[in-house]
Design an enzyme around this catalytic site. Sequence first.
Site, PDB file in Angstrom:
ATOM      1  N   GLY A 148       0.838  -1.190   0.000  1.00  0.00           N
ATOM      2  CA  GLY A 148       0.000   0.000   0.000  1.00  0.00           C
ATOM      3  C   GLY A 148       0.872   1.238   0.000  1.00  0.00           C
ATOM      4  O   GLY A 148       2.063   1.170   0.347  1.00  0.00           O
ATOM      5  N   GLN A 155       2.620   9.977   1.907  1.00  0.00           N
ATOM      6  CA  GLN A 155       3.944   9.344   1.971  1.00  0.00           C
ATOM      7  C   GLN A 155       4.846   9.790   0.831  1.00  0.00           C
ATOM      8  O   GLN A 155       6.065   9.613   0.903  1.00  0.00           O
ATOM      9  CB  GLN A 155       3.808   7.812   1.930  1.00  0.00           C
ATOM     10  CG  GLN A 155       3.164   7.224   3.175  1.00  0.00           C
ATOM     11  CD  GLN A 155       3.112   5.718   3.102  1.00  0.00           C
ATOM     12  OE1 GLN A 155       2.185   5.156   2.529  1.00  0.00           O
ATOM     13  NE2 GLN A 155       4.112   5.040   3.657  1.00  0.00           N
ATOM     14  N   CYS A 187       5.833  -0.200   7.664  1.00  0.00           N
ATOM     15  CA  CYS A 187       5.421   0.982   6.911  1.00  0.00           C
ATOM     16  C   CYS A 187       6.621   1.487   6.129  1.00  0.00           C
ATOM     17  O   CYS A 187       7.727   1.572   6.669  1.00  0.00           O
ATOM     18  CB  CYS A 187       4.921   2.069   7.857  1.00  0.00           C
ATOM     19  SG  CYS A 187       4.365   3.562   7.003  1.00  0.00           S
ATOM     20  N   LEU A 188       6.396   1.835   4.869  1.00  0.00           N
ATOM     21  CA  LEU A 188       7.493   2.333   4.043  1.00  0.00           C
ATOM     22  C   LEU A 188       8.056   3.642   4.585  1.00  0.00           C
ATOM     23  O   LEU A 188       9.190   3.995   4.267  1.00  0.00           O
ATOM     24  CB  LEU A 188       7.016   2.518   2.597  1.00  0.00           C
ATOM     25  CG  LEU A 188       6.590   1.208   1.892  1.00  0.00           C
ATOM     26  CD1 LEU A 188       5.950   1.518   0.543  1.00  0.00           C
ATOM     27  CD2 LEU A 188       7.783   0.271   1.736  1.00  0.00           C
ATOM     28  N   HIS A 239      -4.622   0.939   7.654  1.00  0.00           N
ATOM     29  CA  HIS A 239      -3.292   1.551   7.704  1.00  0.00           C
ATOM     30  C   HIS A 239      -3.217   2.746   6.738  1.00  0.00           C
ATOM     31  O   HIS A 239      -2.673   3.800   7.081  1.00  0.00           O
ATOM     32  CB  HIS A 239      -2.258   0.475   7.353  1.00  0.00           C
ATOM     33  CG  HIS A 239      -0.836   0.902   7.302  1.00  0.00           C
ATOM     34  ND1 HIS A 239       0.128   0.457   8.192  1.00  0.00           N
ATOM     35  CD2 HIS A 239      -0.185   1.744   6.452  1.00  0.00           C
ATOM     36  CE1 HIS A 239       1.290   1.005   7.881  1.00  0.00           C
ATOM     37  NE2 HIS A 239       1.139   1.789   6.824  1.00  0.00           N
ATOM     38  N   GLU A 240      -3.795   2.589   5.534  1.00  0.00           N
ATOM     39  CA  GLU A 240      -3.731   3.685   4.548  1.00  0.00           C
ATOM     40  C   GLU A 240      -4.648   4.845   4.938  1.00  0.00           C
ATOM     41  O   GLU A 240      -4.262   6.014   4.793  1.00  0.00           O
ATOM     42  CB  GLU A 240      -4.067   3.181   3.144  1.00  0.00           C
ATOM     43  CG  GLU A 240      -3.170   2.065   2.602  1.00  0.00           C
ATOM     44  CD  GLU A 240      -1.688   2.298   2.792  1.00  0.00           C
ATOM     45  OE1 GLU A 240      -1.245   3.463   2.856  1.00  0.00           O
ATOM     46  OE2 GLU A 240      -0.946   1.300   2.903  1.00  0.00           O
ATOM     47  N   HIS A 290      -2.965   6.973   7.364  1.00  0.00           N
ATOM     48  CA  HIS A 290      -1.994   7.915   6.780  1.00  0.00           C
ATOM     49  C   HIS A 290      -2.675   9.220   6.356  1.00  0.00           C
ATOM     50  O   HIS A 290      -2.090  10.299   6.475  1.00  0.00           O
ATOM     51  CB  HIS A 290      -1.317   7.309   5.549  1.00  0.00           C
ATOM     52  CG  HIS A 290      -0.114   6.469   5.845  1.00  0.00           C
ATOM     53  ND1 HIS A 290       0.987   6.952   6.511  1.00  0.00           N
ATOM     54  CD2 HIS A 290       0.179   5.177   5.539  1.00  0.00           C
ATOM     55  CE1 HIS A 290       1.899   5.987   6.612  1.00  0.00           C
ATOM     56  NE2 HIS A 290       1.430   4.899   6.034  1.00  0.00           N
TER      57      HIS A 290
HETATM   58  O1  GNR Z   1       3.980  -2.673   2.663  1.00  0.00           O
HETATM   59  C1  GNR Z   1       3.304  -2.550   3.685  1.00  0.00           C
HETATM   60  N1  GNR Z   1       3.015  -3.652   4.420  1.00  0.00           N
HETATM   61  C2  GNR Z   1       2.072  -3.646   5.442  1.00  0.00           C
HETATM   62  C3  GNR Z   1       2.045  -4.751   6.295  1.00  0.00           C
HETATM   63  C4  GNR Z   1       1.127  -4.807   7.323  1.00  0.00           C
HETATM   64  C5  GNR Z   1       0.226  -3.788   7.493  1.00  0.00           C
HETATM   65  C6  GNR Z   1       0.259  -2.681   6.670  1.00  0.00           C
HETATM   66  C7  GNR Z   1       1.165  -2.617   5.640  1.00  0.00           C
HETATM   67  S1  GNR Z   1       1.166  -1.238   4.574  1.00  0.00           S
HETATM   68  C8  GNR Z   1       2.861  -1.198   4.117  1.00  0.00           C
HETATM   69  C9  GNR Z   1       3.120  -0.128   3.069  1.00  0.00           C
HETATM   70  C10 GNR Z   1       2.834   1.221   3.667  1.00  0.00           C
HETATM   71  O2  GNR Z   1       3.583   1.804   4.404  1.00  0.00           O
HETATM   72  N2  GNR Z   1       1.670   1.741   3.378  1.00  0.00           N
HETATM   73  O3  GNR Z   1       1.317   2.931   3.905  1.00  0.00           O
HETATM   74 NI    NI Z   2       2.426   3.030   5.792  1.00  0.00          NI
END
Ligand code: GNR
Ligand code: NI
Length: 178
Positions: free
Chosen positions: A54, A59, A101-102, A143-144, A147
């Site tokens: 994601g 980001q 998270c990236l 999670h997104e 953000h």
């Molecule tokens: O790549 C991602 N893996 C992930 C693993 C578990 C829960 C959420 C994620 S999202 C993350 C990429 C990211 O930072 N998206 O905002």
């Molecule tokens: Ni993230």
Amino acid sequence: MTDIFAPDALLRILIAPDPVLRRTARPVGDGDADQVRALIPRMLASMYHAPGIGLAAPQVGVSLRLAVIDLQRDEQREPIILINPEIVARSSETEPHEEGCLSLPGQYADVVRPRAVTVRYLDEAGARQEVAAEGLLARCLQHEVDHLDGVLFVDHLSALKRNILLRRLAKAQRAKEG
Ligand code: GNR
Ligand code: NI
């Protein structure tokens, strides 16, 4: 490679504590159509390259309510483009699962979230969509959307765990002279 035009250049992914990651992103409006249309393929390319499942616009430094998700890879790609996503229902049942998270590279922790959610959004064609998800998709959707509200997964942890992860990240970034 020469990249003076760089039409398919990867976007630079912001690392915490960049303040853009803490902003509440604003809804995508009609006037954002051109920017959003240009951004989507670049966000997808950057997500696949990272690799991640994601990526939210904040980001990559764009404070708009836009995110992309793909749990698949390569030949099987199934990108989901989320414009102005809203979580309209959450299960009362929660579950822990490891997240990364990236924007917090190398940091992982178990995060407790509702195990299922329903999300309404507009797709890349501007059509209203609704998805009921559980498992990894439900987790990634939450999670997104976080953000877009300036929330990072570490905010769901105790202050102690959060500070450990954020300090560890800062130290790792200093070590690689970031
Ligand atoms: O790549 C991602 N893996 C992930 C693993 C578990 C829960 C959420 C994620 S999202 C993350 C990429 C990211 O930072 N998206 O905002
Ligand atoms: Ni993230």
